[in-house]
Write an enzyme that holds these catalytic residues in place. Structure first.
Site, PDB file in Angstrom:
ATOM      1  N   ASN A 188      12.686  34.545   8.778  1.00 20.90           N
ATOM      2  CA  ASN A 188      13.157  35.916   9.016  1.00 20.90           C
ATOM      3  C   ASN A 188      14.330  35.882   9.987  1.00 20.90           C
ATOM      4  O   ASN A 188      14.731  34.823  10.453  1.00 20.90           O
ATOM      5  CB  ASN A 188      12.001  36.796   9.525  1.00 20.90           C
ATOM      6  CG  ASN A 188      11.450  36.281  10.829  1.00 20.90           C
ATOM      7  OD1 ASN A 188      12.144  36.226  11.837  1.00 20.90           O
ATOM      8  ND2 ASN A 188      10.183  35.850  10.798  1.00 20.90           N
TER       9      ASN A 188
ATOM     10  N   ASP B  90       4.000  36.741   8.319  1.00 20.11           N
ATOM     11  CA  ASP B  90       2.637  37.213   8.056  1.00 20.11           C
ATOM     12  C   ASP B  90       1.923  36.349   7.021  1.00 20.11           C
ATOM     13  O   ASP B  90       0.706  36.286   7.000  1.00 20.11           O
ATOM     14  CB  ASP B  90       2.670  38.661   7.575  1.00 20.11           C
ATOM     15  CG  ASP B  90       3.045  39.603   8.702  1.00 20.11           C
ATOM     16  OD1 ASP B  90       2.551  39.381   9.829  1.00 20.11           O
ATOM     17  OD2 ASP B  90       3.847  40.531   8.486  1.00 20.11           O
TER      18      ASP B  90
ATOM     19  N   LYS C 233       9.242  18.215  -3.730  1.00 22.08           N
ATOM     20  CA  LYS C 233      10.242  19.244  -4.000  1.00 22.08           C
ATOM     21  C   LYS C 233      10.015  19.838  -5.391  1.00 22.08           C
ATOM     22  O   LYS C 233       9.856  19.094  -6.376  1.00 22.08           O
ATOM     23  CB  LYS C 233      11.647  18.624  -3.913  1.00 22.08           C
ATOM     24  CG  LYS C 233      12.722  19.671  -4.029  1.00 22.08           C
ATOM     25  CD  LYS C 233      14.106  19.051  -4.018  1.00 22.08           C
ATOM     26  CE  LYS C 233      15.114  20.111  -4.378  1.00 22.08           C
ATOM     27  NZ  LYS C 233      16.383  19.549  -4.799  1.00 22.08           N
TER      28      LYS C 233
ATOM     29  N   PRO D 260      -2.536  33.395  10.626  1.00 22.03           N
ATOM     30  CA  PRO D 260      -3.295  33.984  11.733  1.00 22.03           C
ATOM     31  C   PRO D 260      -2.420  35.004  12.464  1.00 22.03           C
ATOM     32  O   PRO D 260      -1.204  34.818  12.563  1.00 22.03           O
ATOM     33  CB  PRO D 260      -3.576  32.781  12.649  1.00 22.03           C
ATOM     34  CG  PRO D 260      -2.593  31.743  12.260  1.00 22.03           C
ATOM     35  CD  PRO D 260      -2.265  31.968  10.816  1.00 22.03           C
ATOM     36  N   ASP D 261      -3.022  36.096  12.914  1.00 23.75           N
ATOM     37  CA  ASP D 261      -2.278  37.045  13.756  1.00 23.75           C
ATOM     38  C   ASP D 261      -2.467  36.603  15.202  1.00 23.75           C
ATOM     39  O   ASP D 261      -3.542  36.754  15.792  1.00 23.75           O
ATOM     40  CB  ASP D 261      -2.795  38.471  13.537  1.00 23.75           C
ATOM     41  CG  ASP D 261      -1.876  39.483  14.208  1.00 23.75           C
ATOM     42  OD1 ASP D 261      -1.516  39.262  15.392  1.00 23.75           O
ATOM     43  OD2 ASP D 261      -1.501  40.469  13.557  1.00 23.75           O
ATOM     44  N   ILE D 262      -1.430  36.029  15.757  1.00 20.08           N
ATOM     45  CA  ILE D 262      -1.542  35.410  17.094  1.00 20.08           C
ATOM     46  C   ILE D 262      -1.824  36.478  18.152  1.00 20.08           C
ATOM     47  O   ILE D 262      -2.718  36.326  18.995  1.00 20.08           O
ATOM     48  CB  ILE D 262      -0.252  34.622  17.413  1.00 20.08           C
ATOM     49  CG1 ILE D 262      -0.080  33.511  16.372  1.00 20.08           C
ATOM     50  CG2 ILE D 262      -0.291  34.045  18.823  1.00 20.08           C
ATOM     51  CD1 ILE D 262       1.245  32.801  16.388  1.00 20.08           C
TER      52      ILE D 262
ATOM     53  N   PHE E 171       5.165  42.994  20.660  1.00 21.87           N
ATOM     54  CA  PHE E 171       6.387  43.691  20.262  1.00 21.87           C
ATOM     55  C   PHE E 171       6.121  44.343  18.913  1.00 21.87           C
ATOM     56  O   PHE E 171       5.346  43.821  18.114  1.00 21.87           O
ATOM     57  CB  PHE E 171       7.568  42.716  20.145  1.00 21.87           C
ATOM     58  CG  PHE E 171       8.297  42.507  21.448  1.00 21.87           C
ATOM     59  CD1 PHE E 171       7.710  41.815  22.481  1.00 21.87           C
ATOM     60  CD2 PHE E 171       9.582  43.021  21.632  1.00 21.87           C
ATOM     61  CE1 PHE E 171       8.366  41.623  23.691  1.00 21.87           C
ATOM     62  CE2 PHE E 171      10.257  42.835  22.833  1.00 21.87           C
ATOM     63  CZ  PHE E 171       9.649  42.139  23.861  1.00 21.87           C
TER      64      PHE E 171
ATOM     65  N   LYS F 180      -4.259  45.940  17.159  1.00 18.04           N
ATOM     66  CA  LYS F 180      -4.238  44.543  17.623  1.00 18.04           C
ATOM     67  C   LYS F 180      -4.936  44.377  18.968  1.00 18.04           C
ATOM     68  O   LYS F 180      -5.047  43.271  19.476  1.00 18.04           O
ATOM     69  CB  LYS F 180      -2.800  44.042  17.704  1.00 18.04           C
ATOM     70  CG  LYS F 180      -2.066  44.134  16.361  1.00 18.04           C
ATOM     71  CD  LYS F 180      -0.991  43.089  16.237  1.00 18.04           C
ATOM     72  CE  LYS F 180      -0.244  43.238  14.928  1.00 18.04           C
ATOM     73  NZ  LYS F 180       0.573  42.075  14.634  1.00 18.04           N
TER      74      LYS F 180
HETATM   75  N1  CTP Z   1       2.389  38.927  15.584  1.00 15.53           N
HETATM   76  C1  CTP Z   1       1.668  37.760  15.791  1.00 15.53           C
HETATM   77  N2  CTP Z   1       1.197  37.056  14.726  1.00 15.53           N
HETATM   78  C2  CTP Z   1       1.430  37.481  13.472  1.00 15.53           C
HETATM   79  C3  CTP Z   1       2.159  38.661  13.260  1.00 15.53           C
HETATM   80  C4  CTP Z   1       2.646  39.362  14.320  1.00 15.53           C
HETATM   81  O1  CTP Z   1       1.472  37.375  16.951  1.00 15.53           O
HETATM   82  N3  CTP Z   1       0.958  36.767  12.468  1.00 15.53           N
HETATM   83  C5  CTP Z   1       2.827  39.715  16.746  1.00 15.53           C
HETATM   84  C6  CTP Z   1       4.302  39.703  16.993  1.00 15.53           C
HETATM   85  O2  CTP Z   1       4.692  38.660  17.854  1.00 15.53           O
HETATM   86  C7  CTP Z   1       4.503  41.059  17.654  1.00 15.53           C
HETATM   87  C8  CTP Z   1       3.463  41.929  17.000  1.00 15.53           C
HETATM   88  O3  CTP Z   1       2.498  41.029  16.480  1.00 15.53           O
HETATM   89  O4  CTP Z   1       4.189  41.011  19.025  1.00 15.53           O
HETATM   90  C9  CTP Z   1       3.945  42.855  15.941  1.00 15.53           C
HETATM   91  O5  CTP Z   1       4.481  42.202  14.889  1.00 15.53           O
HETATM   92  P1  CTP Z   1       5.043  42.972  13.577  1.00 15.53           P
HETATM   93  O6  CTP Z   1       5.590  41.950  12.661  1.00 15.53           O
HETATM   94  O7  CTP Z   1       5.949  44.057  14.003  1.00 15.53           O
HETATM   95  O8  CTP Z   1       3.747  43.630  13.013  1.00 15.53           O
HETATM   96  P2  CTP Z   1       2.855  43.192  11.841  1.00 15.53           P
HETATM   97  O9  CTP Z   1       1.585  42.697  12.392  1.00 15.53           O
HETATM   98  O10 CTP Z   1       3.585  42.269  10.926  1.00 15.53           O
HETATM   99  O11 CTP Z   1       2.563  44.567  11.136  1.00 15.53           O
HETATM  100  P3  CTP Z   1       3.457  45.323  10.023  1.00 15.53           P
HETATM  101  O12 CTP Z   1       3.825  44.267   9.019  1.00 15.53           O
HETATM  102  O13 CTP Z   1       2.524  46.350   9.550  1.00 15.53           O
HETATM  103  O14 CTP Z   1       4.635  45.896  10.722  1.00 15.53           O
END
Ligand code: CTP
Length: 403
Positions: A212, A280, A289, A306-308, A326, A344
């Site tokens: 990204n 995500d 490849k 994983p959502d950290i 953020f 979260k």
């Molecule tokens: N974050 C994280 N791990 C992930 C996804 C997000 O730690 N796998 C944290 C980011 O570092 C940030 C916050 O979650 O602090 C928000 O991330 P954002 O991408 O804006 O939100 P999403 O969880 O992706 O939700 P959405 O896609 O609905 O906007």
């Protein structure tokens, strides 16, 4: 931190001088020695007797007081302090400081000193925003004069705007920070902080990946700002072009899973700031490849990462005291940020608009809103470095409140 510090308090002629008795009381409660110089203007708002009684010392007023010149000259007065605090600092005294004037005891002491100086400006909003005052302010800053406040609000003159003298706790906090820094310490000395930054790269095969637009500028700046305040910082960074910040332990990772592991390894920490734009999903990773085949378009199978932020925010004995996330949004910024904070389970969310045209992704500026349990604070557009410094200051203040 203020125990036995000697503060020469210059009280100039502004209505905010009425806050000075409380300031002296609070400083003395913290063990500071306060000695006052009261200008003619200041004496219109507060009496020398009040200042003398509260400071437990003589209140100095006259430059040509022979008795005091023999006992305590203006030079000794200014040199025997650890810091000179001008509160309230009027537009007039700021202008005199810039010009190097010495036409009374206060200005003479300010000119004769070799000690650090802090000012707490207080004046009408038009006087504060006048180019003359603003230019004086800049000159004073280049001379290392420290500035606390002013803040916006109702002014004694009946107008509303910037110009209110900083409140007493804010002045005390600024003095505390000054002495901490002077002693080679910061308000976050002794605290461990973990910051995530940058994008993650999720491999499709050994040569391709999903990524990204995150530059890592904001997260790296937060790590640097926390370190600047004395925290022991681990920065877990995805691939970026940003240099490793000084004084920060940097762990370089590529994928979300690696970032999660590096964060777990860096715990325990009191402070966590998740600024990384973590992918995500990750694709099923082909070992070789992927080859192009005529007429065939491969489908990517994605698995959730994983959502950290959510993982680190989970309740439990090891949960960091303050977890900040953020929220990069392109619409309904505040509402989405509030929902994200609740979902979260983090403490604060820094919400920023990343819609095309905002310039946030990759740019140097950021317009953010701080969403906490107490409400929403909208900050002006600032350099990312300034957003980071302000956030670090807010974090430090929240820890000092709990001391
Ligand atoms: N974050 C994280 N791990 C992930 C996804 C997000 O730690 N796998 C944290 C980011 O570092 C940030 C916050 O979650 O602090 C928000 O991330 P954002 O991408 O804006 O939100 P999403 O969880 O992706 O939700 P959405 O896609 O609905 O906007």
């Amino acid at each position: 931190m203020l125990e036995n510090r000697r503060i020469l308090l210059i009280v100039a002629g502004g209505i905010a001088a009425v806050k000075v008795p409380d300031l002296i009381r609070r400083l003395r409660e913290r063990g500071a020695h306060v000695r006052c110089i009261l200008t003619k203007g200041g004496a219109q708002f507060v009496t020398p007797l009040t200042l003398a009684a509260l400071s437990g010392d003589k209140c100095y007023q006259e430059l040509f007081d022979l008795k005091d010149e023999s006992e305590m000259g203006h030079i000794r007065l200014s040199r025997e302090a650890d810091i000179i605090l001008v509160a309230p600092a009027t537009a007039d005294i700021m202008a005199k400081m810039v010009a190097g004037m010495a036409d009374d005891l206060a200005t003479t002491a300010l000119l004769a000193t070799d000690k650090p100086v802090m000012i707490a400006p207080s004046m009408n909003v038009m006087m504060w925003t006048h180019p003359a005052t603003q230019s004086n302010l800049q000159i004073l800053k280049t001379r290392e004069v420290k500035v606390v406040g002013p803040s916006a609000g109702d002014l004694a003159c009946g107008e509303v705007g910037n110009g209110r003298m900083a409140e007493v706790p804010e002045i005390i906090a600024a003095l505390t920070r000054f002495f901490q820094k002077n002693d080679g310490q910061g308000p976050l000395t002794g605290y461990k902080a973990l910051v995530t930054s940058g994008p993650t790269h999720e491999p499709i095969d050994p040569v391709r990946y999903i990524a990204n637009r995150s530059s890592g500028k904001q997260g790296h700046a937060v790590a640097a700002a926390l370190a600047e305040l004395g925290a022991q910082v681990t920065l877990v960074s995805g691939p970026t072009h940003e240099a490793d910040p000084d004084g920060v332990n940097v762990v370089h990772v590529e994928t979300a899973k690696q970032m999660m592991k590096a964060c777990n390894d860096a715990l325990p920490a009191e402070i966590v700031v998740c600024a990384a734009a973590v992918a995500d999903w990750s694709p099923e990773n082909a070992k070789q490849k992927m080859k192009k085949e005529a007429g065939k378009t491969p489908a990517l199978t994605l698995a959730e990462n994983p959502d950290i932020l959510a993982t680190l925010s989970q309740p439990g004995p090891a949960r960091p005291n303050l977890v900040v996330g953020f929220a990069a949004e392109t619409e309904n910024l505040i509402e989405n940020a509030k929902t994200k904070r609740a979902k979260k389970n983090c403490d604060w969310i820094v919400a920023n608009d990343v819609s095309p045209g905002s310039g946030a992704f990759g740019g140097d500026n950021n317009t953010v809103h701080l969403v906490t349990a107490d409400g929403v604070e909208s900050w002006p557009t600032l350099r990312k470095r300034a957003v980071a410094e302000r956030l670090a200051e807010r974090i430090a203040a929240s820890f000092q409140r709990h001391l």
